[in-house]
Design a protein around this motif. Structure first.
Motif, short mmCIF file in Angstrom:
data_model
loop_
_atom_site.label_atom_id
_atom_site.label_comp_id
_atom_site.label_asym_id
_atom_site.label_seq_id
_atom_site.Cartn_x
_atom_site.Cartn_y
_atom_site.Cartn_z
N THR A 41 0.84 -1.32 0.08
CA THR A 41 -0.03 0.20 0.06
C THR A 41 0.65 1.17 -0.12
N SER A 42 2.25 1.02 0.19
CA SER A 42 2.78 2.32 0.38
C SER A 42 3.14 3.29 -1.01
N TYR A 64 1.10 3.34 -3.15
CA TYR A 64 -0.25 4.13 -3.56
C TYR A 64 -0.55 5.32 -2.55
N LEU A 65 -0.12 5.04 -1.41
CA LEU A 65 -0.40 6.22 -0.26
C LEU A 65 0.70 7.46 -0.73
N THR A 66 1.79 7.05 -1.23
CA THR A 66 2.76 8.23 -1.57
C THR A 66 1.97 9.07 -2.84
N MET A 107 -1.01 9.32 -3.52
CA MET A 107 -2.18 10.17 -2.90
C MET A 107 -1.49 11.59 -2.31
N ILE A 143 -1.75 9.89 6.38
CA ILE A 143 -0.91 9.10 5.31
C ILE A 143 0.35 8.59 6.18
N VAL A 187 -0.29 6.31 8.88
CA VAL A 187 -0.50 4.96 8.32
C VAL A 187 0.60 4.05 7.73
N LEU A 188 1.75 4.72 6.98
CA LEU A 188 2.88 4.30 6.51
C LEU A 188 3.82 3.75 7.66
#
Length: 588
Positions: free
Chosen positions: A51-52, A54-56, A58, A75, A78-79
């Motif tokens: 997911t890292s 994808y979050l980056t 965002m 974010i 969560v990371l």
């Protein structure tokens, strides 16, 4: 007999079959639930870590342009949390799989050692013990990494690849196609190197086996080496074997090293193509966040590819060692209990050889038409020149080998129809080469009868005239011996071995040159003690000393595998044949 040399490669006759690795499932199956748990842990940790990027994306495309600090903090949190969870999960997976792998290794060693104990003498006669030792220790050890990391990592990497490709397609299908354009090149490299890799590691196993065999032989024969001042010559042989090991190892590693640089180069090329395609080729606007996220997934895409390449290397390398392990486990064991074999009941000691033939190698007979009957309680002496087949006769009686023709019967029962262990429990054997195990003298005497009391052990030692010299040691019967009785004279070792055999109270007693290393004074005392012990016991004595054999009930003179003369001492002297010549010293 080329296999019996330390410098002869043990060629594996059958070709490599990748399915041989699947045979490991026998040992893996009992730990399936733990491996499934490890697999689930790996899959969860892989899913979280993916997911890292994808979050980056965002953060770059949404939070930063809109100055949404709250989203950035969420974010980041969560990371951080996902990274912590992944590390905890991976630590647990490593702990579980390390324990499982070592349990599997223990079980494999157990099965290999069990197999070794059931193999006939011919197996150990046909190869250096060092080549057997390396299978039990080094080659089994080589499975550890494959079992603890490789299999679970393989499943995790395959899952990771599927998820990564899913994320990449969700972000941009065209960029995904560009990224995977270099995969066919990698597959071509792997396929083209497979045969060379396996052959290289097989050669490495040959040379390492030879080195271990020579080292084992040299250590066992160190006294002889120093006696003949052979240190420099032996050092030269050892150095040559080491050089051969080094050469084949470097060659094997160099071939392996073609794989991972190829993956590294192709992964970099894939990223470069994606950047070029994202900037110039697609004719579409690609956001910075999308490109950064995609680049993150590309590096994660090539990591499992690289892991798969390493697993492939490990599998090919380990495959060469697994072949050796299964070669031992598949070794034909012709000295086994027949289906329906029965227990040998308490025996009286009646022994019959019914026209028995035997040979160690086809076309080279050792025994020819050996035929005799011994009634319970008789003492039989077997004499003759070296290599005549004397020891082979008693080895067949104990079923260390099987007769090729004819039958051997104990109390009228064909020994082929009996459980081997039940025969050997009632047939006591003292071999020509007495061997003592590391441990105390008491433990060595009690070796074949663990329930025996200290008093019974001492009584056996007294009977064979060993008690006096044992008691002279500071620790007496608790004196600790090194391997094969280091520090004892050959005669003392034989007396302890004699006590070990007598303690088992066999109904049939076999003494193969049992007094060959005992001095004349001790032998006289030993004969007095044995006189009572041999009463009521069927005994076979192989000896060259006249004092040991002259009182036997019957004497067999064996020559070229045949009993050419039989009778008691006086009867054979009257024949004025082979035995009479041996006694008079004319026989050479």
């Amino acid at each position: 007999m080329a296999r019996n040399k330390f410098d002869a490669d043990e060629e594996i006759e059958q070709k490599f079959n990748p399915h041989i690795i699947m045979r490991l499932a026998k040992w893996i199956k009992p730990y399936t639930k733990w491996m499934v748990l490890s697999c689930v842990i790996m899959l969860v940790s892989s899913a979280i870590s993916l997911t890292s990027p994808y979050l980056t994306r965002m953060a770059i495309d949404k939070a930063i342009p809109s100055a949404n600090y709250k989203m950035l903090v969420i974010i980041a949190a969560v990371l951080l949390f996902s990274t912590l969870i992944v590390r905890i999960l991976l630590a647990q997976k490593l702990k579980i799989m390390t324990r499982v792998a070592q349990k599997i290794i223990v079980n494999i060693r157990h099965d290999v050692f069990t197999k070794l104990q059931s193999l006939p003498f011919s197996y150990f006669d046909s190869r250096p013990h060092g080549k057997i030792l390396i299978r039990v220790v080094n080659y089994v050890n080589s499975l550890s990494d494959l079992l603890s990391n490789g299999i679970i990592q393989l499943i995790s990497d395959l899952f990771t690849l599927v998820v990564i490709i899913g994320f990449m397609i969700a972000i941009d299908v065209k960029l995904t196609m560009v990224c995977m354009a270099v995969l066919p090149v990698l597959f071509i490299i792997l396929i083209s190197m497979k045969k060379k890799q396996h052959e290289a590691w097989k050669q490495e196993s040959y040379k390492r086996s030879n080195l271990t065999a020579y080292l084992s032989e040299s250590l066992n024969g160190m006294k002889v080496t120093q006696s003949f001042a052979r240190e420099e010559v032996n050092q030269g042989i050892f150095n040559e074997l080491c050089q051969k090991c080094k050469t084949v190892w470097i060659r094997a590693v160099n071939i392996n090293n073609i794989i991972w640089p190829s993956v590294d180069i192709l992964s970099t090329l894939g990223v470069t193509l994606v950047y070029l395609a994202g900037i110039n080729w697609l004719g579409e606007t690609v956001t910075i966040g999308t490109l950064v996220a995609f680049a993150g997934y590309i590096w994660r895409f090539w990591q499992p590819i690289q892991n798969l390449g390493n697993f492939y290397n490990s599998m090919v390398t380990t495959g060469a060692y697994i072949e050796r392990i299964f070669e031992l486990l598949d070794e034909e064991d012709d000295i086994t209990d027949k289906p329906g074999a029965r227990e040998l009941p308490p025996i009286r000691g009646h022994v019959q050889f019914d026209h028995v033939d035997f040979s160690y190698e086809p076309g080279n007979p050792i025994l020819k038409d050996v035929d005799f009957t011994i009634t319970p309680g008789m003492t039989v002496a077997i004499v003759g020149p070296t290599g005549a087949g004397k020891t082979t006769i008693v080895n067949l009686l104990s079923r260390f080998y099987n007769a090729e023709k004819g039958k051997i019967l104990i109390d009228g029962i064909d020994i082929q129809e009996l459980l081997i262990k039940s025969i050997r429990k009632q047939v006591g054997v003292m071999l020509q080469d007495s061997f003592l195990f590391s441990g105390t003298i008491m433990e060595n005497i009690r070796y074949g009868r663990l329930e025996a009391t200290d008093e019974e052990c001492m009584a056996a030692a007294k009977a064979v005239q060993a008690h006096e010299f044992i008691s002279a040691f500071p620790d007496g019967y608790n004196t600790v011996l090194s391997a094969n009785g280091g520090g004892l004279s050959q005669g003392q070792k034989q007396l302890i071995s004699f006590a070990r055999v007598l303690l088992s109270d066999p109904r049939i007693l076999i003494l193969d040159e049992a007094t060959s290393s005992v001095d004349t004074h001790t032998e006289k005392a030993l004969q007095q003690g044995l006189g009572e012990l041999l009463k009521g016991r069927t005994s076979f004595i192989i000896a060259h000393r006249l004092s040991t054999i002259r009182n036997a009930d019957v004497i067999f003179f064996v020559d070229h595998g045949e009993i050419v003369e039989r009778g008691n001492h006086n009867e054979l002297l009257a024949l004025n044949g082979h035995y009479a010549k041996m006694v008079s010293g004319v026989f050479a």
